[in-house]
Enzyme design. Structure first.
Site, PDB file in Angstrom:
ATOM      1  N   GLY A  89       0.795  -1.230   0.000  1.00 40.91           N
ATOM      2  CA  GLY A  89       0.000   0.000   0.000  1.00 40.91           C
ATOM      3  C   GLY A  89       0.824   1.274   0.000  1.00 40.91           C
ATOM      4  O   GLY A  89       0.367   2.297   0.515  1.00 40.91           O
ATOM      5  N   ASN A 109       1.412   3.018  -2.641  1.00 40.35           N
ATOM      6  CA  ASN A 109       0.622   3.930  -3.488  1.00 40.35           C
ATOM      7  C   ASN A 109      -0.562   4.497  -2.715  1.00 40.35           C
ATOM      8  O   ASN A 109      -0.877   5.678  -2.826  1.00 40.35           O
ATOM      9  CB  ASN A 109       0.138   3.225  -4.753  1.00 40.35           C
ATOM     10  CG  ASN A 109       1.194   3.224  -5.850  1.00 40.35           C
ATOM     11  OD1 ASN A 109       1.455   4.249  -6.467  1.00 40.35           O
ATOM     12  ND2 ASN A 109       1.819   2.078  -6.060  1.00 40.35           N
ATOM     13  N   MET A 146      -4.396  -6.980  -7.011  1.00 39.17           N
ATOM     14  CA  MET A 146      -3.886  -7.981  -7.931  1.00 39.17           C
ATOM     15  C   MET A 146      -4.951  -8.970  -8.421  1.00 39.17           C
ATOM     16  O   MET A 146      -4.664 -10.144  -8.626  1.00 39.17           O
ATOM     17  CB  MET A 146      -2.700  -8.729  -7.285  1.00 39.17           C
ATOM     18  CG  MET A 146      -1.564  -7.823  -6.867  1.00 39.17           C
ATOM     19  SD  MET A 146      -0.994  -6.726  -8.186  1.00 39.17           S
ATOM     20  CE  MET A 146       0.371  -7.680  -8.805  1.00 39.17           C
ATOM     21  N   ARG A 147      -6.164  -8.493  -8.623  1.00 35.48           N
ATOM     22  CA  ARG A 147      -7.217  -9.344  -9.179  1.00 35.48           C
ATOM     23  C   ARG A 147      -7.762  -8.705 -10.452  1.00 35.48           C
ATOM     24  O   ARG A 147      -7.861  -7.479 -10.530  1.00 35.48           O
ATOM     25  CB  ARG A 147      -8.387  -9.495  -8.206  1.00 35.48           C
ATOM     26  CG  ARG A 147      -8.017 -10.071  -6.884  1.00 35.48           C
ATOM     27  CD  ARG A 147      -9.253 -10.288  -6.053  1.00 35.48           C
ATOM     28  NE  ARG A 147     -10.028 -11.420  -6.530  1.00 35.48           N
ATOM     29  CZ  ARG A 147      -9.675 -12.677  -6.316  1.00 35.48           C
ATOM     30  NH1 ARG A 147      -8.569 -12.963  -5.650  1.00 35.48           N
ATOM     31  NH2 ARG A 147     -10.408 -13.664  -6.776  1.00 35.48           N
ATOM     32  N   HIS A 173      -0.211   0.594 -13.288  1.00 34.94           N
ATOM     33  CA  HIS A 173       0.548  -0.586 -13.710  1.00 34.94           C
ATOM     34  C   HIS A 173       2.028  -0.218 -13.807  1.00 34.94           C
ATOM     35  O   HIS A 173       2.363   0.832 -14.379  1.00 34.94           O
ATOM     36  CB  HIS A 173       0.022  -1.096 -15.057  1.00 34.94           C
ATOM     37  CG  HIS A 173       0.724  -2.325 -15.488  1.00 34.94           C
ATOM     38  ND1 HIS A 173       0.480  -3.564 -14.913  1.00 34.94           N
ATOM     39  CD2 HIS A 173       1.717  -2.516 -16.388  1.00 34.94           C
ATOM     40  CE1 HIS A 173       1.283  -4.456 -15.463  1.00 34.94           C
ATOM     41  NE2 HIS A 173       2.043  -3.842 -16.356  1.00 34.94           N
TER      42      HIS A 173
END
Ligand code: GAR
Length: 204
Positions: A13, A15, A91-92, A110
């Site tokens: 986390g 970001n 990440m899904r 990304h």
């Protein structure tokens, strides 16, 4: 008027932290209404709680299908009146179920210059391929894997003495600048999606 946002995470986390810091400083005209993780041990949940942001772990394993999991997620988004969903290391892959409901209102960061190196290991894939220029991309999410309309990109030039670690560390610093900037543009209603491109309107 501030924009209500949710941040979805799966891990550390960093970001998320940059978004928290930039809302606290007033740079971002946004309210972080909630943080949602698909992993119970995601450190980002701690970061959210430290800043008194409601933090949720919604366990994908508890649901039989991906749309069912997304339905639970959307219930939280609705409860918090969220307009923009920010994927910050989530990440899904999302399905049409949620994407249709939040079309051009889900943003992802990304760690590579898309359309090169989509997937779960942007830094590793770019580094192993020996690129001379890496970078990151913020895009709206569509049904493909990292194929949605591109909002912003910034380059990360490889230096002669770089290691993978130094390349990635510099890349993360860039991410922490670019993602809040893209969110800010959204909040200022300056993003217009035209097919697979995003036009940025000039500020006042
Ligand atoms: C970031 O590098 C982000 O770009 C990447 O995961 C990392 C999360 O770091 N996202 C993806 O790879 C999505 N495909 P963080 O949890 O410290 O923000």
């Amino acid at each position: 008027m501030k924009t209500n946002i949710a941040v979805l995470i799966s891990g550390s986390g960093t970001n998320l932290q940059s978004i928290i810091d930039k809302t606290a400083s007033g740079y971002l005209p946004a309210n972080i209404r909630c943080v949602i993780s698909d992993r119970e041990d995601a450190y980002g949940l701690e970061r959210a709680r430290k800043h008194h942001v409601p933090a949720y772990f919604i366990d994908p394993k508890k649901y039989e299908t991906r749309p069912a999991h997304e339905e639970a997620l959307m219930a939280v988004l609705q409860e918090h009146d969220v307009e923009l969903v920010v994927l910050a290391g989530y990440m899904r892959i999302l399905t049409k179920h949620i994407i249709d409901r939040y079309r051009n209102r889900i943003m992802n960061i990304h760690p590579a210059l898309l359309p090169s190196f989509p997937g779960t290991d942007g830094y590793g894939d770019a580094w192993r391929r020996g690129v001379k220029v890496g970078g990151c991309t913020v895009h709206f999410v569509n049904e493909g894997c990292d194929t949605g309309p591109i909002i912003m990109q910034e380059v990360n030039f490889i230096k002669p003495d770089d290691t993978f670690e130094s390349f990635k560390a510099r890349g993360l610093e860039i991410e922490h600048r670019v993602l809040p900037e893209a969110i800010k543009l959204y909040c200022e209603k300056r993003l217009v999606v035209e097919g697979c491109a995003v036009k940025i309107l000039s500020g006042r």
